[in-house]
Every structure is written in structure tokens, then in C-alpha cells.
Design a protein around this motif. Sequence first.
Motif, PDB file in Angstrom:
ATOM      1  N   LEU A  60      99.936  21.885   2.176  1.00 16.29           N
ATOM      2  CA  LEU A  60      98.930  21.442   3.145  1.00 16.29           C
ATOM      3  C   LEU A  60      97.541  21.957   2.802  1.00 16.29           C
ATOM      4  N   GLY A  61      97.466  23.163   2.260  1.00  8.09           N
ATOM      5  CA  GLY A  61      96.173  23.696   1.848  1.00  8.09           C
ATOM      6  C   GLY A  61      95.784  23.287   0.445  1.00  8.09           C
ATOM      7  N   GLY A  62      96.684  23.490  -0.513  1.00  7.37           N
ATOM      8  CA  GLY A  62      96.366  23.249  -1.913  1.00  7.37           C
ATOM      9  C   GLY A  62      96.416  21.801  -2.342  1.00  7.37           C
ATOM     10  N   VAL A  63      97.578  21.189  -2.225  1.00  2.36           N
ATOM     11  CA  VAL A  63      97.749  19.804  -2.693  1.00  2.36           C
ATOM     12  C   VAL A  63      96.884  18.846  -1.879  1.00  2.36           C
ATOM     13  N   GLN A  64      96.870  19.013  -0.568  1.00  2.00           N
ATOM     14  CA  GLN A  64      96.067  18.098   0.253  1.00  2.00           C
ATOM     15  C   GLN A  64      94.574  18.277   0.006  1.00  2.00           C
ATOM     16  N   TYR A  65      94.132  19.463  -0.334  1.00  2.00           N
ATOM     17  CA  TYR A  65      92.724  19.640  -0.706  1.00  2.00           C
ATOM     18  C   TYR A  65      92.410  18.756  -1.914  1.00  2.00           C
ATOM     19  N   PHE A  66      93.276  18.826  -2.919  1.00  2.00           N
ATOM     20  CA  PHE A  66      93.081  18.007  -4.110  1.00  2.00           C
ATOM     21  C   PHE A  66      93.082  16.516  -3.751  1.00  2.00           C
ATOM     22  N   ILE A  67      94.020  16.089  -2.909  1.00  2.00           N
ATOM     23  CA  ILE A  67      94.109  14.670  -2.543  1.00  2.00           C
ATOM     24  C   ILE A  67      92.895  14.224  -1.743  1.00  2.00           C
ATOM     25  N   TYR A  68      92.583  14.939  -0.647  1.00  2.00           N
ATOM     26  CA  TYR A  68      91.536  14.474   0.263  1.00  2.00           C
ATOM     27  C   TYR A  68      90.128  14.696  -0.249  1.00  2.00           C
ATOM     28  N   VAL A  69      89.925  15.761  -1.011  1.00  2.00           N
ATOM     29  CA  VAL A  69      88.572  16.062  -1.480  1.00  2.00           C
ATOM     30  C   VAL A  69      88.334  15.478  -2.870  1.00  2.00           C
ATOM     31  N   HIS A  70      89.181  15.812  -3.834  1.00  2.00           N
ATOM     32  CA  HIS A  70      88.931  15.362  -5.204  1.00  2.00           C
ATOM     33  C   HIS A  70      89.285  13.891  -5.424  1.00  2.00           C
ATOM     34  N   LEU A  71      90.489  13.493  -5.021  1.00  2.00           N
ATOM     35  CA  LEU A  71      90.885  12.107  -5.278  1.00  2.00           C
ATOM     36  C   LEU A  71      90.206  11.128  -4.331  1.00  2.00           C
TER      37      LEU A  71
ATOM     38  N   GLY B  84      82.116   0.191   4.435  1.00  2.00           N
ATOM     39  CA  GLY B  84      82.512   1.560   4.752  1.00  2.00           C
ATOM     40  C   GLY B  84      83.744   1.603   5.640  1.00  2.00           C
ATOM     41  N   GLN B  85      83.829   0.678   6.590  1.00  2.00           N
ATOM     42  CA  GLN B  85      85.010   0.600   7.452  1.00  2.00           C
ATOM     43  C   GLN B  85      86.257   0.266   6.631  1.00  2.00           C
ATOM     44  N   ARG B  86      86.116  -0.649   5.670  1.00  2.00           N
ATOM     45  CA  ARG B  86      87.248  -0.989   4.795  1.00  2.00           C
ATOM     46  C   ARG B  86      87.671   0.220   3.956  1.00  2.00           C
ATOM     47  N   THR B  87      86.700   1.013   3.524  1.00  2.00           N
ATOM     48  CA  THR B  87      87.010   2.214   2.746  1.00  2.00           C
ATOM     49  C   THR B  87      87.834   3.193   3.574  1.00  2.00           C
ATOM     50  N   VAL B  88      87.476   3.357   4.840  1.00  2.00           N
ATOM     51  CA  VAL B  88      88.257   4.219   5.730  1.00  2.00           C
ATOM     52  C   VAL B  88      89.683   3.697   5.849  1.00  2.00           C
ATOM     53  N   LEU B  89      89.832   2.399   6.062  1.00  2.00           N
ATOM     54  CA  LEU B  89      91.175   1.805   6.185  1.00  2.00           C
ATOM     55  C   LEU B  89      91.989   1.974   4.904  1.00  2.00           C
ATOM     56  N   LYS B  90      91.353   1.852   3.763  1.00  2.00           N
ATOM     57  CA  LYS B  90      92.056   2.049   2.483  1.00  2.00           C
ATOM     58  C   LYS B  90      92.545   3.494   2.354  1.00  2.00           C
ATOM     59  N   GLN B  91      91.703   4.452   2.762  1.00  2.00           N
ATOM     60  CA  GLN B  91      92.106   5.857   2.689  1.00  2.00           C
ATOM     61  C   GLN B  91      93.295   6.133   3.606  1.00  2.00           C
ATOM     62  N   VAL B  92      93.236   5.597   4.819  1.00  2.00           N
ATOM     63  CA  VAL B  92      94.331   5.798   5.773  1.00  2.00           C
ATOM     64  C   VAL B  92      95.606   5.142   5.239  1.00  2.00           C
ATOM     65  N   PHE B  93      95.488   3.945   4.696  1.00  2.00           N
ATOM     66  CA  PHE B  93      96.659   3.260   4.150  1.00  2.00           C
ATOM     67  C   PHE B  93      97.290   4.085   3.024  1.00  2.00           C
ATOM     68  N   LEU B  94      96.486   4.520   2.059  1.00  2.00           N
ATOM     69  CA  LEU B  94      97.021   5.314   0.947  1.00  2.00           C
ATOM     70  C   LEU B  94      97.666   6.601   1.438  1.00  2.00           C
ATOM     71  N   ASP B  95      97.025   7.248   2.404  1.00  2.00           N
ATOM     72  CA  ASP B  95      97.552   8.514   2.899  1.00  2.00           C
ATOM     73  C   ASP B  95      98.863   8.324   3.657  1.00  2.00           C
ATOM     74  N   GLN B  96      98.906   7.366   4.548  1.00  2.00           N
ATOM     75  CA  GLN B  96     100.056   7.222   5.434  1.00  2.00           C
ATOM     76  C   GLN B  96     101.206   6.395   4.869  1.00  2.00           C
ATOM     77  N   PHE B  97     100.900   5.471   3.979  1.00  2.00           N
ATOM     78  CA  PHE B  97     101.957   4.582   3.488  1.00  2.00           C
ATOM     79  C   PHE B  97     102.320   4.814   2.018  1.00  2.00           C
ATOM     80  N   VAL B  98     101.592   5.714   1.349  1.00  2.00           N
ATOM     81  CA  VAL B  98     101.950   6.099  -0.011  1.00  2.00           C
ATOM     82  C   VAL B  98     102.160   7.616  -0.081  1.00  2.00           C
ATOM     83  N   HIS B  99     101.116   8.368   0.254  1.00  2.00           N
ATOM     84  CA  HIS B  99     101.180   9.829   0.144  1.00  2.00           C
ATOM     85  C   HIS B  99     102.291  10.444   1.001  1.00  2.00           C
ATOM     86  N   HIS B 100     102.290  10.167   2.292  1.00  2.00           N
ATOM     87  CA  HIS B 100     103.283  10.789   3.175  1.00  2.00           C
ATOM     88  C   HIS B 100     104.731  10.386   2.850  1.00  2.00           C
ATOM     89  N   PRO B 101     105.042   9.088   2.758  1.00  2.00           N
ATOM     90  CA  PRO B 101     106.451   8.747   2.535  1.00  2.00           C
ATOM     91  C   PRO B 101     106.973   9.060   1.134  1.00  2.00           C
TER      92      PRO B 101
END
Length: 198
Positions: A63-74, A100-117
Motif C-alpha cells: 500500500l505504501g511502496g507499490v501503490q506509490y509507484f503506481i499512482y505517482v510514477h505510472l 481531463g474528465q476522461r483521464t480521471v475515468l481512465k485512471q479509475v478504470f485501470l486501478d479498479q478493473f486491472v490493478h485491484h483484481p
Amino acid sequence: MVIRHGTAALSRIGRRHPFLFGVAMSAIKTSASDFMAQTVVERREQVDLRRNLIFCTWGLLYLGGVQYFIYVHLFARRWFPDAMAFAAKSWRAKLADTAGQRTVLKQVFLDQFVHHPFILFPAFYQVKEFIEGGTPSEGWRKFRQNQVEDLKLTWSVWIPVFLLNFSFSPLWMRVPVVAIVSFGFTTALSCLRGAPEQ
């Protein structure tokens, strides 16, 4: 007055040392969430230290290390470099910025439907099995067995949170925002998945 100075000090630390700030906050928060789950929700008289170690380790490394890399760097620096400019805009400017709104939706999609599962939950079950003395195949089996229930809980909490986080949080606050909201989520996850599973 004291709260304002404390908040300003945390903000300075977060800006100067974002990775260490996020990792430390995540480890402390995740351990505290499990402690609360065990003592307040489950009303255990003795804290299961092995279980608390699972959550502390999970908070520190993933949650601290890997997610920092995902949310900040990637997300913010590589894949969606315009995301921070969108987050800094006023409400009115955000409403007019459909790209910008589409960019937010893309980030949420990648996080919730790729990263988490496909990454986060399999990794959680591997850490849990490693600390419990199990095998990687047992971790994988438990992940598959619990996947639907875990994702329903995850999506009910994190889709709205990440819509807000990716829309408004400055770069250095992305992981801490996740850590703060995650206190309640991790408490629920600890109650649901903290005990050893057969």
C-alpha cells in the motif's frame, strides 16, 4: 492553532519526502486498522500479532511502496502526465475540461478493473499465506475463492474515492488520501479476511 501547525508540518514532510511519508503512513494505518478490527469490531481480548503483522507488512510494502509507484510514477508521471494539471484546476475549469474528465475515468478504470483484481488482491493473498506459513498455490486458491466478494466490497468503496482522489489530490497527497480512506476499508477487510482461512 496546534492542529493547524501539525497539519502544516505533515504537509511539509509529505512534500519533502513523499515516498517515505506514504510508506510510513500506510504501514501505521494498516496495522492500526487491523488492531481496531480485532479489539473494537471483533472484541478480542488478545490481539493476534501474526494477523497484525500481515496487515502491517501489507501496508508497508504494497500500500505504501507499490501503490506509490503506481499512482505517482505510472499514473501521474508516465501514463497520464496531464492529470496533475487537471487536479489543480478550479471546479468550473474541471467541468469544462472533458479531456481531463476522461483521464480521471481512465485512471479509475485501470486501478479498479486491472490493478485491484489482477495485481493487488493476488499479492495480498500471497503475503498472507507467506506469513501464515502457507504456499503460493494456497494463496492463489484463496484469492480465486474470495475474488467476487472482495471486488464487490472494493468497488463500492474505491470507485467513488478514486474519482475524487484523481480529480483533486496533488501528487504528494495521492497515497496519503488512499491511506486515510483505507483505514475503514482495511478494518472491514481485516474482519473479512484476517483470520486464517481453511
